[in-house]
Design a protein around this motif. Structure first.
Motif, PDB file in Angstrom:
ATOM      1  N   CYS A 131     -11.162 -43.845   9.332  1.00  0.00           N
ATOM      2  CA  CYS A 131     -12.139 -42.975   8.677  1.00  0.00           C
ATOM      3  C   CYS A 131     -11.558 -42.426   7.381  1.00  0.00           C
ATOM      4  N   VAL A 138     -12.622 -45.145  13.669  1.00  0.00           N
ATOM      5  CA  VAL A 138     -14.066 -45.008  13.858  1.00  0.00           C
ATOM      6  C   VAL A 138     -14.585 -46.107  14.785  1.00  0.00           C
ATOM      7  N   TRP A 140     -17.445 -48.471  16.750  1.00  0.00           N
ATOM      8  CA  TRP A 140     -18.766 -49.047  16.473  1.00  0.00           C
ATOM      9  C   TRP A 140     -19.708 -48.675  17.608  1.00  0.00           C
ATOM     10  N   SER A 141     -20.879 -48.136  17.239  1.00  0.00           N
ATOM     11  CA  SER A 141     -21.898 -47.782  18.227  1.00  0.00           C
ATOM     12  C   SER A 141     -23.025 -48.811  18.130  1.00  0.00           C
ATOM     13  N   ASN A 144     -26.703 -47.477  18.241  1.00  0.00           N
ATOM     14  CA  ASN A 144     -27.116 -46.806  17.002  1.00  0.00           C
ATOM     15  C   ASN A 144     -26.976 -47.697  15.775  1.00  0.00           C
ATOM     16  N   LYS A 146     -24.388 -48.457  13.983  1.00  0.00           N
ATOM     17  CA  LYS A 146     -23.557 -47.898  12.924  1.00  0.00           C
ATOM     18  C   LYS A 146     -22.219 -47.440  13.495  1.00  0.00           C
ATOM     19  N   MET A 148     -19.648 -44.550  14.104  1.00  0.00           N
ATOM     20  CA  MET A 148     -19.787 -43.099  14.268  1.00  0.00           C
ATOM     21  C   MET A 148     -18.432 -42.489  14.630  1.00  0.00           C
ATOM     22  N   CYS A 149     -17.912 -41.656  13.735  1.00  0.00           N
ATOM     23  CA  CYS A 149     -16.604 -41.041  13.959  1.00  0.00           C
ATOM     24  C   CYS A 149     -16.745 -39.871  14.927  1.00  0.00           C
ATOM     25  N   SER A 154     -18.673 -38.137  10.870  1.00  0.00           N
ATOM     26  CA  SER A 154     -18.996 -39.082   9.797  1.00  0.00           C
ATOM     27  C   SER A 154     -19.627 -40.334  10.376  1.00  0.00           C
ATOM     28  N   GLN A 155     -20.540 -40.925   9.606  1.00  0.00           N
ATOM     29  CA  GLN A 155     -21.216 -42.143  10.047  1.00  0.00           C
ATOM     30  C   GLN A 155     -21.220 -43.169   8.921  1.00  0.00           C
ATOM     31  N   TYR A 156     -21.134 -44.434   9.328  1.00  0.00           N
ATOM     32  CA  TYR A 156     -21.087 -45.539   8.367  1.00  0.00           C
ATOM     33  C   TYR A 156     -22.089 -46.617   8.768  1.00  0.00           C
ATOM     34  N   ARG A 164     -23.424 -40.708   6.524  1.00  0.00           N
ATOM     35  CA  ARG A 164     -23.378 -39.261   6.633  1.00  0.00           C
ATOM     36  C   ARG A 164     -21.937 -38.783   6.546  1.00  0.00           C
TER      37      ARG A 164
END
Length: 203
Positions: A131, A138, A140-141, A144, A146, A148-149, A154-156, A164
């Motif tokens: 991150c 971070v 992987w979800s 979702n 994306k 998600m940390c 934080s999101q990627y 975010r």
């Protein structure tokens, strides 16, 4: 008889005592004299021993801060699994579903995501999983779609772009290629970051 006895206790002549003193000094000097060649050899042994000791301690210390050299015939660093074994594209893709994003050991030992595309081929880039906020890995979800940390939220996006904050920058990129022998290789991404249109912040 009395004269003979007195002569026995008479002091020795000064000349005789001087000769004896000089002889004693010369003998002492001979005993204290050290051959210069022997001294040089002892100095070399001492310096050599110190150098070996210091070198033995310094080399591993310095090597700790040197990043691993790139391997592989194509100038890349082989992707490795958790056990440190090289990953081969054919076997790896066969074991993963389309859209999969799984971690591998990448450049400098950093955790890096390998991406399996919908057509069951590898994406041409890998994503560093660290991150850009405070350095958490971070995850992987998949539900979702994306990254998600869990540390600070934080999101990627699937390509590593920031969705975010508080992360200020996208995930770092690395080239992902397949060598002639089938190994998956990572190599530094020095081109423009296609997500931002500018130079990659990691360069």
């Amino acid at each position: 008889l009395l004269l003979g006895s007195a002569a026995a206790f008479a002091p020795a002549p000064m000349g005789t005592r001087s000769v004896r003193a000089v002889s004693s000094l010369n003998a002492g000097a001979d005993e204290l004299y050290i051959d210069q060649d022997r001294r040089n050899i002892m100095n070399l042994i001492l310096v050599g021993s110190a150098a070996v000791t210091v070198g033995g301690l310094a080399v591993p210390y310095i090597a700790f801060f040197v990043p691993p050299g790139a391997g592989g015939g194509g100038g890349g660093s082989p992707a490795k699994n958790a056990l440190g074994d090289d990953l081969y594209a054919k076997e790896y893709i066969a074991s993963k579903p389309a859209g999969d994003r799984s971690l591998a050991q990448g450049l400098k030992g950093d955790a890096t995501y390998l991406i399996v595309k919908e057509d069951k081929s590898l994406e041409s880039y890998g994503l560093n999983a660290v991150c850009t906020h405070l350095g958490c890995v971070v995850p992987w979800s998949a539900p979702n779609n994306k990254f998600m940390c869990p540390c600070h939220g934080s999101q990627y996006a699937p390509d590593g772009a920031v969705v975010r904050g508080p992360a200020p920058l996208p995930l770092a990129l690395a080239h992902c290629d397949v060598a002639e022998d089938g190994k998956i290789l990572f190599s530094p991404w020095t081109e423009t970051d296609f997500r931002t249109g500018g130079k990659g912040w990691w360069n």
